[in-house]
Design an enzyme around this catalytic site. Structure first.
Site, PDB file in Angstrom:
ATOM      1  N   LYS A  95      94.522  58.150 123.980  1.00  0.00           N
ATOM      2  CA  LYS A  95      93.110  58.521 123.846  1.00  0.00           C
ATOM      3  C   LYS A  95      92.513  57.729 122.689  1.00  0.00           C
ATOM      4  CE  LYS A  95      93.056  63.126 125.831  1.00  0.00           C
ATOM      5  NZ  LYS A  95      94.284  62.903 126.583  1.00  0.00           N
ATOM      6  N   ASP A 129      92.982  57.073 128.506  1.00  0.00           N
ATOM      7  CA  ASP A 129      92.409  58.296 129.084  1.00  0.00           C
ATOM      8  C   ASP A 129      90.900  58.315 128.845  1.00  0.00           C
ATOM      9  OD1 ASP A 129      94.883  59.272 129.852  1.00  0.00           O
ATOM     10  OD2 ASP A 129      95.066  60.670 128.176  1.00  0.00           O
ATOM     11  N   MET A 130      90.186  59.114 129.651  1.00  0.00           N
ATOM     12  CA  MET A 130      88.744  59.258 129.422  1.00  0.00           C
ATOM     13  C   MET A 130      88.479  60.638 128.812  1.00  0.00           C
ATOM     14  SD  MET A 130      85.955  57.648 129.431  1.00  0.00           S
ATOM     15  CE  MET A 130      86.001  56.239 130.537  1.00  0.00           C
ATOM     16  N   GLN A 159      85.990  59.654 135.882  1.00  0.00           N
ATOM     17  CA  GLN A 159      85.894  61.084 136.221  1.00  0.00           C
ATOM     18  C   GLN A 159      84.854  61.280 137.336  1.00  0.00           C
ATOM     19  OE1 GLN A 159      84.700  61.380 132.251  1.00  0.00           O
ATOM     20  NE2 GLN A 159      86.463  62.549 131.532  1.00  0.00           N
ATOM     21  N   ARG A 180      92.452  55.048 137.084  1.00  0.00           N
ATOM     22  CA  ARG A 180      92.930  56.386 137.482  1.00  0.00           C
ATOM     23  C   ARG A 180      91.679  57.209 137.757  1.00  0.00           C
ATOM     24  NH1 ARG A 180      94.822  59.556 132.673  1.00  0.00           N
ATOM     25  NH2 ARG A 180      96.870  58.589 132.861  1.00  0.00           N
ATOM     26  N   LYS A 183      89.000  64.386 138.361  1.00  0.00           N
ATOM     27  CA  LYS A 183      87.703  65.089 138.479  1.00  0.00           C
ATOM     28  C   LYS A 183      86.975  65.122 137.138  1.00  0.00           C
ATOM     29  CE  LYS A 183      88.935  68.138 142.301  1.00  0.00           C
ATOM     30  NZ  LYS A 183      89.607  69.426 142.569  1.00  0.00           N
ATOM     31  N   GLY A 184      87.726  65.285 136.038  1.00  0.00           N
ATOM     32  CA  GLY A 184      87.092  65.413 134.714  1.00  0.00           C
ATOM     33  C   GLY A 184      87.341  66.801 134.165  1.00  0.00           C
ATOM     34  N   THR A 222      95.147  64.161 141.094  1.00  0.00           N
ATOM     35  CA  THR A 222      94.644  65.476 141.484  1.00  0.00           C
ATOM     36  C   THR A 222      95.782  66.347 142.001  1.00  0.00           C
ATOM     37  OG1 THR A 222      93.046  66.637 142.905  1.00  0.00           O
ATOM     38  CG2 THR A 222      94.081  64.688 143.853  1.00  0.00           C
ATOM     39  N   HIS A 223      95.572  67.673 141.899  1.00  0.00           N
ATOM     40  CA  HIS A 223      96.524  68.622 142.506  1.00  0.00           C
ATOM     41  C   HIS A 223      95.861  69.342 143.658  1.00  0.00           C
ATOM     42  CE1 HIS A 223      96.861  68.385 138.099  1.00  0.00           C
ATOM     43  NE2 HIS A 223      98.108  68.108 138.377  1.00  0.00           N
ATOM     44  N   ARG A 285      93.920  73.071 130.246  1.00  0.00           N
ATOM     45  CA  ARG A 285      94.726  73.504 131.403  1.00  0.00           C
ATOM     46  C   ARG A 285      94.429  74.969 131.732  1.00  0.00           C
ATOM     47  NH1 ARG A 285      95.124  68.808 130.733  1.00  0.00           N
ATOM     48  NH2 ARG A 285      93.418  69.022 132.160  1.00  0.00           N
TER      49      ARG A 285
HETATM   50  P1  FDA Z   1      91.733  71.683 140.846  1.00  0.00           P
HETATM   51  O1  FDA Z   1      91.426  72.034 139.438  1.00  0.00           O
HETATM   52  O2  FDA Z   1      90.799  72.086 141.929  1.00  0.00           O
HETATM   53  O3  FDA Z   1      93.182  72.199 141.189  1.00  0.00           O
HETATM   54  C1  FDA Z   1      93.717  72.193 142.485  1.00  0.00           C
HETATM   55  C2  FDA Z   1      94.950  73.088 142.509  1.00  0.00           C
HETATM   56  O4  FDA Z   1      95.935  72.544 141.609  1.00  0.00           O
HETATM   57  C3  FDA Z   1      94.699  74.487 141.979  1.00  0.00           C
HETATM   58  O5  FDA Z   1      94.253  75.338 142.998  1.00  0.00           O
HETATM   59  C4  FDA Z   1      96.071  74.861 141.476  1.00  0.00           C
HETATM   60  O6  FDA Z   1      96.915  75.191 142.547  1.00  0.00           O
HETATM   61  C5  FDA Z   1      96.564  73.570 140.877  1.00  0.00           C
HETATM   62  N1  FDA Z   1      96.206  73.437 139.451  1.00  0.00           N
HETATM   63  C6  FDA Z   1      95.278  72.616 138.922  1.00  0.00           C
HETATM   64  N2  FDA Z   1      95.250  72.725 137.578  1.00  0.00           N
HETATM   65  C7  FDA Z   1      96.184  73.648 137.276  1.00  0.00           C
HETATM   66  C8  FDA Z   1      96.626  74.204 136.052  1.00  0.00           C
HETATM   67  N3  FDA Z   1      96.119  73.836 134.891  1.00  0.00           N
HETATM   68  N4  FDA Z   1      97.610  75.131 136.106  1.00  0.00           N
HETATM   69  C9  FDA Z   1      98.153  75.501 137.272  1.00  0.00           C
HETATM   70  N5  FDA Z   1      97.775  75.011 138.458  1.00  0.00           N
HETATM   71  C10 FDA Z   1      96.796  74.115 138.450  1.00  0.00           C
HETATM   72  N6  FDA Z   1      90.692  64.572 132.893  1.00  0.00           N
HETATM   73  C11 FDA Z   1      89.870  63.866 132.073  1.00  0.00           C
HETATM   74  O7  FDA Z   1      88.747  64.290 131.825  1.00  0.00           O
HETATM   75  N7  FDA Z   1      90.306  62.693 131.519  1.00  0.00           N
HETATM   76  C12 FDA Z   1      91.530  62.157 131.782  1.00  0.00           C
HETATM   77  O8  FDA Z   1      91.867  61.081 131.267  1.00  0.00           O
HETATM   78  C13 FDA Z   1      92.384  62.886 132.647  1.00  0.00           C
HETATM   79  N8  FDA Z   1      93.626  62.431 132.954  1.00  0.00           N
HETATM   80  C14 FDA Z   1      94.361  63.065 133.935  1.00  0.00           C
HETATM   81  C15 FDA Z   1      95.571  62.531 134.347  1.00  0.00           C
HETATM   82  C16 FDA Z   1      96.266  63.110 135.409  1.00  0.00           C
HETATM   83  C17 FDA Z   1      97.545  62.497 135.856  1.00  0.00           C
HETATM   84  C18 FDA Z   1      95.745  64.274 136.049  1.00  0.00           C
HETATM   85  C19 FDA Z   1      96.447  64.892 137.217  1.00  0.00           C
HETATM   86  C20 FDA Z   1      94.586  64.841 135.595  1.00  0.00           C
HETATM   87  C21 FDA Z   1      93.893  64.272 134.537  1.00  0.00           C
HETATM   88  N9  FDA Z   1      92.729  64.838 134.058  1.00  0.00           N
HETATM   89  C22 FDA Z   1      91.931  64.113 133.192  1.00  0.00           C
HETATM   90  C23 FDA Z   1      92.372  66.230 134.418  1.00  0.00           C
HETATM   91  C24 FDA Z   1      91.449  66.299 135.626  1.00  0.00           C
HETATM   92  O9  FDA Z   1      90.194  65.806 135.273  1.00  0.00           O
HETATM   93  C25 FDA Z   1      91.310  67.756 136.129  1.00  0.00           C
HETATM   94  O10 FDA Z   1      90.786  68.547 135.113  1.00  0.00           O
HETATM   95  C26 FDA Z   1      92.598  68.383 136.626  1.00  0.00           C
HETATM   96  O11 FDA Z   1      93.420  67.462 137.284  1.00  0.00           O
HETATM   97  C27 FDA Z   1      92.290  69.528 137.610  1.00  0.00           C
HETATM   98  O12 FDA Z   1      91.638  69.037 138.756  1.00  0.00           O
HETATM   99  P2  FDA Z   1      92.356  68.906 140.193  1.00  0.00           P
HETATM  100  O13 FDA Z   1      91.756  67.765 140.894  1.00  0.00           O
HETATM  101  O14 FDA Z   1      93.813  68.856 140.004  1.00  0.00           O
HETATM  102  O15 FDA Z   1      91.882  70.116 141.040  1.00  0.00           O
END
Ligand code: FDA
Length: 308
Positions: A95, A129-130, A159, A180, A183-184, A222-223, A285
């Site tokens: 960062k 990272d952003m 993001q 990468r 969502k943000g 993403t998850h 998280r």
């Molecule tokens: P969403 O939040 O909708 O989650 C989908 C499903 O995943 C949930 O229903 C749950 O099952 C599971 N899940 C998600 N988060 C969970 C948690 N904390 N605990 C348990 N289960 C969970 N952001 C940013 O602003 N700058 C960055 O540089 C990065 N870098 C980054 C790297 C990587 C490898 C990842 C995967 C994510 C990031 N992020 C990030 C974070 C990203 O912006 C976002 O906040 C999270 O990934 C959650 O969004 P999802 O798309 O996973 O979907």
């Protein structure tokens, strides 16, 4: 509730209280691979065993003194050495606020250049990272300068919740940069970021398509099952080979999905955060998942009752 946790992530004064709570530490251990380089390397090796690659991230952000930025830079140099000597299949995420972005642009570039010079010797990729929108423009600006010098040794994050991201993605595709997409994770105002998850997701889908079609080895981070499904459907329809992109997920989140994608032959990288400054990361998280918040609240309550 989620925004409360995003707000708390910026409140340093509650950090010591939360850090001293053993349940918070327990919850953190689900998302954070320990406090030392050795613990991060151990976690990385376990992930590598089934073919999952890693990106190691030394936790820490918003550093306010030159000495702290030098300490963070030196620790990143040690992580690069540790990856190389232990032959871990991984790279590094950093960062810019940890490396001086809030203090002085040239200090930040100097620290990044030291890191990238070393990464070049060891042939290890470094991702920037952003962070929040306060830093978007400056982060992209520094990234462009570093990318001109180091090429694709360095990558960036976009993001999908930001309204500006469609044009940033086009600019990054044009320059051949590695992106990468996530969502943000910060609380942002409506004039800068979509507030409705439906819009954040449709932006994610559109940007994924642009990146896998014309980008350079994009990472789809993403998850979210629907986002993953959409990506898979699109790459199948367009006959995009699996080597052209990777999925990325966070340490401790959706291990089932990580395994499934890996066993289906897709590249999966897990972002492995470690270090003693885990508090803001944990709060972000928590903000993402109400069941984590419930766990944390129950744990605090139990501890308060036990202390009486
Ligand atoms: P969403 O939040 O909708 O989650 C989908 C499903 O995943 C949930 O229903 C749950 O099952 C599971 N899940 C998600 N988060 C969970 C948690 N904390 N605990 C348990 N289960 C969970 N952001 C940013 O602003 N700058 C960055 O540089 C990065 N870098 C980054 C790297 C990587 C490898 C990842 C995967 C994510 C990031 N992020 C990030 C974070 C990203 O912006 C976002 O906040 C999270 O990934 C959650 O969004 P999802 O798309 O996973 O979907």
């Amino acid at each position: 509730m989620p925004n409360l946790f995003l707000w708390l992530s910026e409140q340093r004064r509650v950090f010591d209280f939360v850090k001293s709570n053993r349940f918070a530490r327990k919850l953190a251990s689900r998302f954070v691979a320990g406090e030392t380089i050795n613990s991060a390397i151990a976690a990385a090796k376990v992930l590598n065993e089934d073919g999952t690659t890693v990106s190691l991230d030394l936790l820490g952000e918003s550093v306010s003194s030159r000495e702290e930025t030098a300490a963070a830079r030196d620790e990143v140099l040690q992580i690069l050495d540790a990856i190389s000597t232990t032959a871990v299949d991984g790279n590094v995420s950093v960062k810019l606020t940890q490396l001086g972005l809030d203090i002085d642009r040239s200090l930040c570039i100097e620290n990044m250049s030291r890191i990238l010079d070393h990464a070049k010797q060891l042939d290890i990729f470094v991702r920037i990272d952003m962070e929040s929108t306060e830093y978007t423009e400056r982060t992209l600006d520094i990234f462009k300068e570093l990318h001109d010098t180091y090429g694709n040794l360095v990558g960036i994050v976009i993001q999908s919740y930001l309204r500006r991201s469609a044009s940033d993605v086009e600019m990054l595709i044009e320059s051949g940069a590695r992106v990468r997409l996530c969502k943000g994770a910060y609380a942002e105002p409506p004039e800068l970021a979509f507030q409705d998850m439906k819009d954040v997701r449709s932006s994610f889908v559109a940007l994924t398509k642009r990146l896998v079609d014309d980008g350079t080895y994009p990472a789809i981070a993403t998850h979210d099952d629907e986002m993953v499904e959409n990506t898979l459907q699109h790459v199948k329809e367009q006959n995009i080979p699996v080597e052209r992109f990777e999925f990325q997920m966070l340490y401790g989140v959706r291990r089932d999905l990580q395994r499934k994608l890996r066993s289906d032959g897709y590249n999966v990288r897990v972002y492995v955060p470690f270090g003693s400054n885990w508090y803001p990361y944990l709060m972000r998280r928590l903000a993402e998942r109400s069941s984590n918040v419930g766990f944390m609240a129950r744990s605090f309550f139990k501890e308060m009752v036990a202390r009486k």
